[in-house]
Design an enzyme around this catalytic site. Structure first.
Site, PDB file in Angstrom:
ATOM      1  N   LYS A 155      85.549 -65.699 -86.278  1.00 43.63           N
ATOM      2  CA  LYS A 155      84.602 -65.369 -87.285  1.00 43.63           C
ATOM      3  C   LYS A 155      85.262 -65.014 -89.076  1.00 43.63           C
ATOM      4  CE  LYS A 155      81.487 -63.445 -84.404  1.00 43.63           C
ATOM      5  NZ  LYS A 155      80.902 -62.400 -83.160  1.00 43.63           N
ATOM      6  N   LYS A 199      79.146 -60.027 -91.643  1.00 43.64           N
ATOM      7  CA  LYS A 199      78.987 -58.817 -90.960  1.00 43.64           C
ATOM      8  C   LYS A 199      79.859 -57.672 -91.010  1.00 43.64           C
ATOM      9  CE  LYS A 199      80.700 -59.447 -87.062  1.00 43.64           C
ATOM     10  NZ  LYS A 199      81.574 -58.771 -86.006  1.00 43.64           N
TER      11      LYS A 199
END
EC number: 1.1.1.94
Length: 331
Positions: A107, A190
Site C-alpha cells: 500500500k 490511509k
C-alpha cells in the site's frame, strides 16, 4: 482452473500472515524472504521470529531467499514495502509463470514517479494479470486466525472471483470489486492519515478531535481517489473506510505508532528507531502530497503530515494551521 501453488514475495508480518491464509485455503505456499534469518527460523522453528514472533506457521509454507523458487507458482502475492515493489517485481519477472496473476498487497505511492502500485506492476510486468488486495487487516490477527474481510479488486471479474475463491477461508473473506484504482488509493492514503491520528493521540487532543480527523481525512482520501479515476463507492468500503478506521484506531498500526511518538515530542528518527517493520505512511506522505498537487486536489491533513515528516514545520504549528483554516461547507 483452480490455483494450486501460491508464491508470496516479502516475508514481513503481512506477507507471512497472507502465507498463512493461502496455506489454510489449501494452497502450497512458497514465501520469498530477503532475510536469511527469516528462512532459517521458519525452517527450524516454523515461526518468523523476526517479523511475526509467536505465530506457528502452517506446514504447507516453505521459505526461500531465492526468487527462482517462485517459478512454479500459479498465483503470486506481492507484499514487499511499497517503495521496493518495482525492484521486487523486476527480480520476479524472469521466473513468473506465464499467465500467473499477481495480487498486489503493498500500500503506497511510489516516490519520484508518483505511480500507484498497479501502474508500477504494469510497467514491469506488461501483460501480466493484476489484482489488488486491501482492507482492514492487522497481520498478527490474520495470522492467528481472527476474522476479517477485505477487498479483492480486479478489472477482470472472472479472474477476480477465482482469486477470491482461492484465498477465502471462514476467517478471511475477500469481496470482489472492479475498481483497482479506488482500492489502491484507499490503502495508500490511509497510512498517511494514520500518522495524523497518532499525532492527535500523542498530543492528547481527545476522542472528538480523533473522530473529526478520521472523517475529514476520509474526505481527502475520497477526493484523491476520484481524481485518479476511482469510485467513491469503492473507498466507502473495506479497502478505504474499513482500512482507515482500523489503522487510525489502534497503536498496533505501525503508522499510528509513529504518529503517537511524534505527538509525544519525539523526532522522526526517534520514532522510527528500533522498528523492524516498515511504516508505509512515512515514505508515502511526500508522494501523496505531490500527487495531490499534480491533480489540484486539496488534502490539508496529508499536506500537514508530509510537512511534519520533512521537518518543514513542527507538530504544534501544523495543528494550529489546520485549526486556522477558513470555514467552509462540509461537502
Amino acid at each position: 482452473m483452480t490455483f494450486q501453488h501460491a508464491g508470496v514475495i516479502g516475508a514481513g508480518a503481512w506477507g507471512t500472515a497472507l502465507a498463512q491464509v493461502c496455506a489454510r485455503a489449501g494452497l502450497t505456499v512458497t514465501l520469498q524472504a530477503r532475510e536469511p534469518e527469516v528462512t532459517a527460523s521458519i525452517a527450524a522453528e516454523r515461526e518468523n521470529t523476526l517479523f511475526l514472533a509467536g505465530v506457528k506457521l502452517e506446514d504447507a509454507i516453505t521459505a526461500s531467499t531465492d526468487m527462482a523458487a517462485l517459478a512454479g507458482c500459479d498465483l503470486i502475492l506481492a507484499v514487499p514495502p511499497a517503495q521496493h515493489l518495482r525492484s521486487a517485481l523486476t527480480a520476479l519477472k524472469p521466473h513468473l509463470k506465464p499467465g500467473a496473476p499477481v495480487v498486489l498487497c503493498s500500500k503506497g505511492v511510489e516516490q519520484g514517479s508518483l505511480k500507484l502500485m498497479s501502474d508500477v506492476a504494469a510497467e514491469v510486468l506488461p501483460g501480466a494479470p493484476i489484482a489488488v488486495l486491501s482492507g482492514p487487516s492487522f497481520a498478527g490477527e490474520v495470522a492467528r486466525g481472527l476474522p476479517t474481510a477485505v477487498t479483492l479488486a480486479c478489472e477482470d471479474e472472472a479472474l477476480g472471483r477465482r482469486i477470491g475463491q482461492a484465498l477465502a477461508i471462514p476467517t478471511f473473506r475477500p469481496y470482489w470489486a472492479d475498481d483497482v484504482i479506488g482500492a489502491e488509493a484507499g490503502g495508500a492514503v490511509k497510512n498517511v492519515l494514520a500518522i495524523a491520528c497518532g499525532i492527535v493521540e500523542g498530543k492528547g487532543l481527545g476522542r472528538s478531535a480523533h473522530a473529526a480527523l478520521i472523517t475529514r481525512g476520509f474526505a481527502e482520501l475520497t477526493r484523491l481517489a476520484v481524481a485518479l479515476g476511482g469510485k467513491s463507492e469503492t473507498v466507502a468500503g473495506l479497502c478505504g473506510l474499513g482500512d482507515l478506521v482500523l489503522t487510525c484506531s489502534s497503536p498496533q498500526s505501525r503508522n499510528m505508532s509513529v504518529g503517537l511518538a511524534l505527538g509525544g515530542g519525539q523526532t522522526l528518527e526517534q520514532a522510527l528507531a528500533g522498528k523492524v517493520s516498515v511504516a508505509e505512511g512515512v515514505a508515502s506522505a511526500p508522494a501523496v502530497r505531490a500527487l495531490a498537487h499534480s491533480l489540484n486536489v486539496e488534502t490539508p491533513i496529508c499536506e500537514a503530515v508530509a510537512a511534519i515528516l520533512a521537518g518543514e514545520v513542527d507538530v504544534d504549528s501544523a495543528i494550529l494551521g489546520l485549526l486556522s483554516r477558513p470555514l467552509k461547507a462540509e461537502v
